[in-house]
Design a protein around this motif. Structure first.
Motif, PDB file in Angstrom:
ATOM      1  N   THR A 147       0.819  -1.213   0.000  1.00 45.81           N
ATOM      2  CA  THR A 147       0.000   0.000   0.000  1.00 45.81           C
ATOM      3  C   THR A 147       0.855   1.266   0.000  1.00 45.81           C
ATOM      4  O   THR A 147       0.658   2.170  -0.802  1.00 45.81           O
ATOM      5  CB  THR A 147      -0.925   0.012   1.230  1.00 45.81           C
ATOM      6  OG1 THR A 147      -1.657  -1.204   1.273  1.00 45.81           O
ATOM      7  CG2 THR A 147      -1.880   1.175   1.190  1.00 45.81           C
ATOM      8  N   CYS A 148       1.829   1.331   0.916  1.00 42.15           N
ATOM      9  CA  CYS A 148       2.587   2.582   1.058  1.00 42.15           C
ATOM     10  C   CYS A 148       4.065   2.439   0.722  1.00 42.15           C
ATOM     11  O   CYS A 148       4.820   3.388   0.852  1.00 42.15           O
ATOM     12  CB  CYS A 148       2.426   3.132   2.472  1.00 42.15           C
ATOM     13  SG  CYS A 148       3.149   2.071   3.750  1.00 42.15           S
ATOM     14  N   ASN A 149       4.504   1.307   0.292  1.00 46.30           N
ATOM     15  CA  ASN A 149       5.881   1.029  -0.107  1.00 46.30           C
ATOM     16  C   ASN A 149       6.906   1.260   1.008  1.00 46.30           C
ATOM     17  O   ASN A 149       8.037   1.621   0.763  1.00 46.30           O
ATOM     18  CB  ASN A 149       6.270   1.857  -1.343  1.00 46.30           C
ATOM     19  CG  ASN A 149       5.548   1.407  -2.570  1.00 46.30           C
ATOM     20  OD1 ASN A 149       5.196   0.228  -2.694  1.00 46.30           O
ATOM     21  ND2 ASN A 149       5.302   2.322  -3.497  1.00 46.30           N
ATOM     22  N   THR A 150       6.478   1.030   2.232  1.00 45.05           N
ATOM     23  CA  THR A 150       7.399   1.142   3.359  1.00 45.05           C
ATOM     24  C   THR A 150       8.210  -0.146   3.451  1.00 45.05           C
ATOM     25  O   THR A 150       7.683  -1.241   3.285  1.00 45.05           O
ATOM     26  CB  THR A 150       6.615   1.365   4.668  1.00 45.05           C
ATOM     27  OG1 THR A 150       5.808   2.518   4.515  1.00 45.05           O
ATOM     28  CG2 THR A 150       7.541   1.543   5.853  1.00 45.05           C
ATOM     29  N   LEU A 151       9.508   0.007   3.699  1.00 47.02           N
ATOM     30  CA  LEU A 151      10.363  -1.172   3.856  1.00 47.02           C
ATOM     31  C   LEU A 151       9.987  -1.909   5.144  1.00 47.02           C
ATOM     32  O   LEU A 151       9.812  -1.292   6.195  1.00 47.02           O
ATOM     33  CB  LEU A 151      11.835  -0.754   3.908  1.00 47.02           C
ATOM     34  CG  LEU A 151      12.427  -0.239   2.588  1.00 47.02           C
ATOM     35  CD1 LEU A 151      13.844   0.264   2.825  1.00 47.02           C
ATOM     36  CD2 LEU A 151      12.435  -1.339   1.556  1.00 47.02           C
ATOM     37  N   LEU A 152       9.862  -3.211   5.025  1.00 45.84           N
ATOM     38  CA  LEU A 152       9.487  -4.039   6.163  1.00 45.84           C
ATOM     39  C   LEU A 152      10.599  -5.035   6.447  1.00 45.84           C
ATOM     40  O   LEU A 152      11.271  -5.514   5.540  1.00 45.84           O
ATOM     41  CB  LEU A 152       8.180  -4.779   5.885  1.00 45.84           C
ATOM     42  CG  LEU A 152       6.967  -3.908   5.538  1.00 45.84           C
ATOM     43  CD1 LEU A 152       5.803  -4.778   5.120  1.00 45.84           C
ATOM     44  CD2 LEU A 152       6.588  -3.041   6.718  1.00 45.84           C
TER      45      LEU A 152
END
Length: 166
Positions: A147-152
């Motif tokens: 959804t937000c392209n945050t690195l996990l």
């Protein structure tokens, strides 16, 4: 936006000022004014020059009418041999001088106004967009939130948007 150049390639304000002041020339001023007005009316497309030519003609005709009126009064007085004293001659010469000065002042004021009006406008400031940085690709082996392209770091819930990531 009004044009600042004429078909002759010169500044519209400069040509307008010249046309306005042509009627002041002592020798042949009317002929020069006539030629300038014909040029402005038939050839020139610049609205500043056309309006200045109209004003020059109106001002010249008013000044000419006043001069003819004063000359008519002088001839009328001479025709009937009306006794005139020094007061009449002085008054008429002062009236002629006032009309000539008023004509010159009006033309100079209009010439200055049209000279300034014909100047090119200051260029508008140019705003440039900051170059946008391309999104950096995630290093191999890491996961991103869809959804937000945050690195996990791994599977679970995205700390930024709360999306469940497998």
């Amino acid at each position: 936006m009004e044009l600042t150049k004429t078909k002759l390639g010169i500044n519209a304000g400069l040509l307008s000022a010249f046309i306005l002041l042509t009627g002041v020339f002592p020798a042949g001023g009317a002929i020069i004014l006539f030629a300038a007005v014909v040029y402005a009316g038939l050839i020139e497309e610049n609205p500043i020059v056309k309006k200045a030519a109209k004003i020059a003609v109106v001002a010249y005709l008013i000044q000419l009418a006043c001069t003819l009126l004063f000359d008519f009064i002088d001839y009328f007085v001479g025709l009937f041999s009306i006794e005139t004293g020094l007061g009449y001659t002085t008054t008429m010469s002062k009236l002629k001088l006032v009309v000539a000065i008023a004509y010159l002042i009006v033309l100079v004021v209009f010439a200055i106004v049209y000279l300034v009006k014909g100047l090119p406008a200051a260029p508008a400031p140019v705003y440039t967009q900051m170059p946008q940085q391309a999104p950096q690709a995630a290093p191999q082996g890491t996961r991103t939130c869809p959804t937000c392209n945050t690195l996990l770091a791994g599977p679970g819930i995205c700390p930024k948007c709360g999306t469940k990531v497998d």
